[in-house]
Design a protein around this motif. Structure first.
Motif, PDB file in Angstrom:
ATOM      1  N   ARG A 191       0.833  -1.209   0.000  1.00 55.96           N
ATOM      2  CA  ARG A 191       0.000   0.000   0.000  1.00 55.96           C
ATOM      3  C   ARG A 191       0.868   1.261   0.000  1.00 55.96           C
ATOM      4  NH1 ARG A 191      -4.994   1.510   2.166  1.00 55.96           N
ATOM      5  NH2 ARG A 191      -5.703  -0.434   1.222  1.00 55.96           N
ATOM      6  N   LEU A 192       1.956   1.225   0.761  1.00 55.98           N
ATOM      7  CA  LEU A 192       2.801   2.403   0.921  1.00 55.98           C
ATOM      8  C   LEU A 192       4.022   2.410  -0.007  1.00 55.98           C
ATOM      9  CD1 LEU A 192       2.773   2.704   4.826  1.00 55.98           C
ATOM     10  CD2 LEU A 192       1.265   3.811   3.166  1.00 55.98           C
ATOM     11  N   GLY A 193       4.156   1.388  -0.856  1.00 55.18           N
ATOM     12  CA  GLY A 193       5.286   1.331  -1.790  1.00 55.18           C
ATOM     13  C   GLY A 193       6.624   1.155  -1.104  1.00 55.18           C
ATOM     14  N   LEU A 194       6.672   0.314  -0.092  1.00 62.91           N
ATOM     15  CA  LEU A 194       7.889   0.147   0.705  1.00 62.91           C
ATOM     16  C   LEU A 194       8.771  -1.009   0.252  1.00 62.91           C
ATOM     17  CD1 LEU A 194       6.383   0.627   4.296  1.00 62.91           C
ATOM     18  CD2 LEU A 194       7.532   2.341   2.867  1.00 62.91           C
ATOM     19  N   ARG A 195       8.241  -1.894  -0.609  1.00 63.59           N
ATOM     20  CA  ARG A 195       8.983  -3.112  -0.931  1.00 63.59           C
ATOM     21  C   ARG A 195      10.048  -2.839  -1.991  1.00 63.59           C
ATOM     22  NH1 ARG A 195       6.503  -9.059  -2.113  1.00 63.59           N
ATOM     23  NH2 ARG A 195       5.052  -8.277  -0.566  1.00 63.59           N
ATOM     24  N   GLU A 196      11.235  -3.401  -1.772  1.00 64.20           N
ATOM     25  CA  GLU A 196      12.337  -3.323  -2.732  1.00 64.20           C
ATOM     26  C   GLU A 196      12.920  -4.718  -2.919  1.00 64.20           C
ATOM     27  OE1 GLU A 196      15.085  -0.531  -1.042  1.00 64.20           O
ATOM     28  OE2 GLU A 196      14.025   1.205  -1.877  1.00 64.20           O
ATOM     29  N   TYR A 197      12.992  -5.183  -4.168  1.00 63.20           N
ATOM     30  CA  TYR A 197      13.530  -6.514  -4.449  1.00 63.20           C
ATOM     31  C   TYR A 197      15.053  -6.455  -4.546  1.00 63.20           C
ATOM     32  CZ  TYR A 197       8.827  -8.192  -5.414  1.00 63.20           C
ATOM     33  OH  TYR A 197       7.503  -8.549  -5.287  1.00 63.20           O
ATOM     34  N   TYR A 198      15.692  -7.528  -4.107  1.00 61.83           N
ATOM     35  CA  TYR A 198      17.134  -7.667  -4.303  1.00 61.83           C
ATOM     36  C   TYR A 198      17.369  -8.047  -5.768  1.00 61.83           C
ATOM     37  CZ  TYR A 198      17.382  -8.034   0.829  1.00 61.83           C
ATOM     38  OH  TYR A 198      17.279  -7.808   2.168  1.00 61.83           O
ATOM     39  N   GLU A 199      18.019  -7.181  -6.510  1.00 60.84           N
ATOM     40  CA  GLU A 199      18.213  -7.437  -7.937  1.00 60.84           C
ATOM     41  C   GLU A 199      19.038  -8.691  -8.190  1.00 60.84           C
ATOM     42  OE1 GLU A 199      16.839  -5.993 -10.578  1.00 60.84           O
ATOM     43  OE2 GLU A 199      15.634  -4.817  -9.180  1.00 60.84           O
ATOM     44  N   ASP A 200      19.957  -9.005  -7.292  1.00 57.82           N
ATOM     45  CA  ASP A 200      20.827 -10.164  -7.491  1.00 57.82           C
ATOM     46  C   ASP A 200      20.231 -11.443  -6.906  1.00 57.82           C
ATOM     47  OD1 ASP A 200      21.099  -9.116  -4.908  1.00 57.82           O
ATOM     48  OD2 ASP A 200      23.105  -9.939  -4.669  1.00 57.82           O
ATOM     49  N   LEU A 201      19.038 -11.347  -6.319  1.00 59.87           N
ATOM     50  CA  LEU A 201      18.435 -12.530  -5.697  1.00 59.87           C
ATOM     51  C   LEU A 201      17.010 -12.759  -6.191  1.00 59.87           C
ATOM     52  CD1 LEU A 201      19.666 -12.127  -1.995  1.00 59.87           C
ATOM     53  CD2 LEU A 201      20.542 -13.717  -3.715  1.00 59.87           C
ATOM     54  N   LYS A 202      16.781 -12.490  -7.466  1.00 60.64           N
ATOM     55  CA  LYS A 202      15.456 -12.733  -8.037  1.00 60.64           C
ATOM     56  C   LYS A 202      15.351 -14.216  -8.397  1.00 60.64           C
ATOM     57  CE  LYS A 202      14.083  -8.161  -9.636  1.00 60.64           C
ATOM     58  NZ  LYS A 202      13.589  -7.358 -10.762  1.00 60.64           N
ATOM     59  N   LYS A 203      14.953 -15.001  -7.432  1.00 61.74           N
ATOM     60  CA  LYS A 203      14.924 -16.453  -7.568  1.00 61.74           C
ATOM     61  C   LYS A 203      13.487 -16.970  -7.680  1.00 61.74           C
ATOM     62  CE  LYS A 203      19.374 -16.399  -6.800  1.00 61.74           C
ATOM     63  NZ  LYS A 203      20.360 -16.716  -7.853  1.00 61.74           N
ATOM     64  N   ALA A 204      13.378 -18.201  -8.151  1.00 57.58           N
ATOM     65  CA  ALA A 204      12.105 -18.913  -8.178  1.00 57.58           C
ATOM     66  C   ALA A 204      12.311 -20.283  -7.558  1.00 57.58           C
ATOM     67  CB  ALA A 204      11.585 -19.043  -9.606  1.00 57.58           C
ATOM     68  N   ALA A 205      11.253 -20.840  -6.997  1.00 52.64           N
ATOM     69  CA  ALA A 205      11.306 -22.175  -6.401  1.00 52.64           C
ATOM     70  C   ALA A 205      10.154 -23.014  -6.930  1.00 52.64           C
ATOM     71  CB  ALA A 205      11.227 -22.084  -4.879  1.00 52.64           C
ATOM     72  N   VAL A 206      10.461 -24.278  -7.217  1.00 49.70           N
ATOM     73  CA  VAL A 206       9.452 -25.267  -7.592  1.00 49.70           C
ATOM     74  C   VAL A 206       9.670 -26.454  -6.661  1.00 49.70           C
ATOM     75  CG1 VAL A 206       8.536 -26.766  -9.400  1.00 49.70           C
ATOM     76  CG2 VAL A 206       9.506 -24.531 -10.000  1.00 49.70           C
ATOM     77  N   TRP A 207       8.608 -26.888  -5.978  1.00 50.62           N
ATOM     78  CA  TRP A 207       8.811 -27.977  -5.028  1.00 50.62           C
ATOM     79  C   TRP A 207       7.623 -28.928  -5.002  1.00 50.62           C
ATOM     80  CZ3 TRP A 207       7.207 -23.161  -3.634  1.00 50.62           C
ATOM     81  CH2 TRP A 207       6.130 -23.049  -2.752  1.00 50.62           C
ATOM     82  N   THR A 208       7.925 -30.134  -4.489  1.00 47.03           N
ATOM     83  CA  THR A 208       6.912 -31.166  -4.344  1.00 47.03           C
ATOM     84  C   THR A 208       7.343 -32.093  -3.212  1.00 47.03           C
ATOM     85  OG1 THR A 208       5.572 -32.809  -5.535  1.00 47.03           O
ATOM     86  CG2 THR A 208       7.922 -32.757  -6.042  1.00 47.03           C
ATOM     87  N   TYR A 209       6.631 -33.224  -3.046  1.00 44.42           N
ATOM     88  CA  TYR A 209       6.902 -34.143  -1.934  1.00 44.42           C
ATOM     89  C   TYR A 209       7.010 -35.565  -2.458  1.00 44.42           C
ATOM     90  CZ  TYR A 209       5.802 -30.087   0.825  1.00 44.42           C
ATOM     91  OH  TYR A 209       5.835 -28.810   1.364  1.00 44.42           O
ATOM     92  N   PHE A 210       8.024 -36.276  -1.962  1.00 49.32           N
ATOM     93  CA  PHE A 210       8.295 -37.652  -2.374  1.00 49.32           C
ATOM     94  C   PHE A 210       7.996 -38.608  -1.221  1.00 49.32           C
ATOM     95  CE2 PHE A 210      10.686 -35.285  -5.449  1.00 49.32           C
ATOM     96  CZ  PHE A 210      10.832 -36.102  -6.561  1.00 49.32           C
TER      97      PHE A 210
END
Length: 417
Positions: free
Chosen positions: A175-194
């Motif tokens: 709402r207040l525009g406070l979030r800043e992303y780490y440019e060098d840590l723009k990661k994604a995760a894909v997970w499941t269970y075995f």
């Protein structure tokens, strides 16, 4: 309907941070409302804990319950390189025999429900299936929040302090525009269970495994759980993990073939869950408190899942913020200065974890090689993996690690023609 229309404290989000903060504020005698969007218990990722969560559990009085539930005990962390060579496990009790040196792998539905029950038992009013429709931050508290209840009705409540524990939704920060992303840590995760995946078993202590793929463009987490399943997640750059033209499942399976350590551990296992995806989850907020509001847990920021710091930092920020909220409510001063009095100390404790994350993502870097080169830093590294970053000198290790990494970068850089 929610019986009261006004509260001393409204906590939005019933994850670990929200439940912890609500429990502590409520038991101090202040009227507290805890609202959760989903129906509890609910699924959530983040099963591997840091040992330093012990002290929050002790303060909440739930250590016996953690033992009763019989979650898998987590004794340490082990790194596995691209060639399936395993480091010697970093066992937490190696330098500390206190019971806090052993922690847990938790099924989050059970774990979060325990924390929710704790908030209720400490005196908080708790409602799930309740959405926050709007937040009206006044120039001076109380603030107003419009809720949509489980029965579909809307209800406005006011609170002298609003605690945002909404995770990556981070309602106030957005709402207040406070979030800043780490440019060098723009990661994604894909997970499941075995089910049927390899576990240490016997006399071998159970650990969280971190396994690199052959090209070191991604890594897998490997977390054995008490229900017999193993949580397995793939993490890498957004563009790499979520390539166009392929599904998250196909990328996961492709990267499994690129990780001999995962193939070996899951060769006799079967997948028993759908695939889950999260992306761009590493960020910070420019400030964590204002007049009559405060951000905690993932709503205040998230680094990376590599060291399982999420729940620890959620609980740490919650306890620190709760103490500030209690002080502010007691004195009648809920200004940004009072509610944010903990944030500098908190950032000082987060900083070494962030530095260790960036070290891991430096391609030439290897924890095994670093410790072989600087064996005297083994205790310092274990202390960081435990979560002891708010005491002592956690930055000591970087006096050697930083120049060592820079030297590795120079040696691995392509020669100029």
């Amino acid at each position: 309907m929610i019986a009261q229309r006004s509260y001393d404290c409204l906590v939005m989000g019933a994850g670990p941070a929200g439940c912890c903060a609500a429990a502590l504020v409520a038991e101090s005698g202040f009227s507290t409302l805890l609202v959760e969007r989903d129906k509890m218990p609910r699924f959530h990722v983040g099963e591997s804990l840091m040992p330093e969560t012990y002290w929050a559990f002790e303060r909440l009085g739930i250590l016996d319950e953690m033992l009763r539930i019989a979650f898998t005990r987590k004794n340490g962390v082990q790194f596995v390189n691209a060639d399936d060579k395993e480091t010697q496990p970093f066992i937490f009790s190696e330098f500390d025999e206190h019971p806090s040196a052993v922690t847990w792998h938790v099924e989050r539905a059970k774990f979060d429900q325990l924390l929710l029950d704790t908030a209720y038992n400490r005196g908080a009013t708790v409602v799930d299936e309740t959405r926050v429709l709007d937040i009206e931050l006044k120039k001076s508290p109380p603030h107003k929040v419009m809720l949509k209840l489980a029965n579909g009705r809307e209800q406005e409540v006011s609170a002298r302090v609003v605690v945002d524990a909404t995770g990556q939704q981070s309602l106030i920060a957005n709402r207040l525009g406070l979030r800043e992303y780490y440019e060098d840590l723009k990661k994604a995760a894909v997970w499941t269970y075995f089910e049927g995946a390899r576990r240490n078993g016997g006399a071998n202590p159970e650990v969280t495994c971190i396994l690199h793929t052959r090209n070191k463009e991604a890594w897998f987490w490997y977390i054995p759980l008490s229900d017999g399943t193993v949580s397995v997640g793939l993490v890498g750059d957004n563009e790499y993990v979520l390539k166009r033209g392929g599904s998250p499942e196909s990328r996961f399976r492709e990267e499994m073939k690129n990780c001999p350590g995962i193939l070996r551990r899951t060769q006799d296992a079967r997948i028993v869950s759908r695939f889950h995806v999260a992306k761009e989850f590493s960020y910070i907020t420019k400030k964590q408190a204002g007049d009559g509001w405060v951000l905690i847990g993932d709503a205040a920021g998230f680094i990376d899942p590599i060291y399982s710091s999420g729940v620890f930092l959620a609980l740490k920020s919650a306890t620190m913020a709760a103490d500030a909220v209690i002080s502010g409510l007691a004195s009648g001063n809920v200004s940004a200065r009072v509610l944010g009095s903990w944030t500098e100390q908190y950032e000082n404790g987060v900083a070494p974890i962030r530095k260790l994350v960036r070290a891991f993502y430096t391609k030439p870097f290897s924890f095994g090689e670093f410790i072989r080169t600087f064996p005297h830093h083994r205790e310092n590294l274990v202390r960081l993996l435990v979560g002891k970053t708010f005491e002592g000198n956690p930055h000591e290790i970087f006096e050697d690690m930083d120049p060592w990494i820079e030297d590795l970068k120079q040696k691995s850089a392509p020669a100029l023609a």
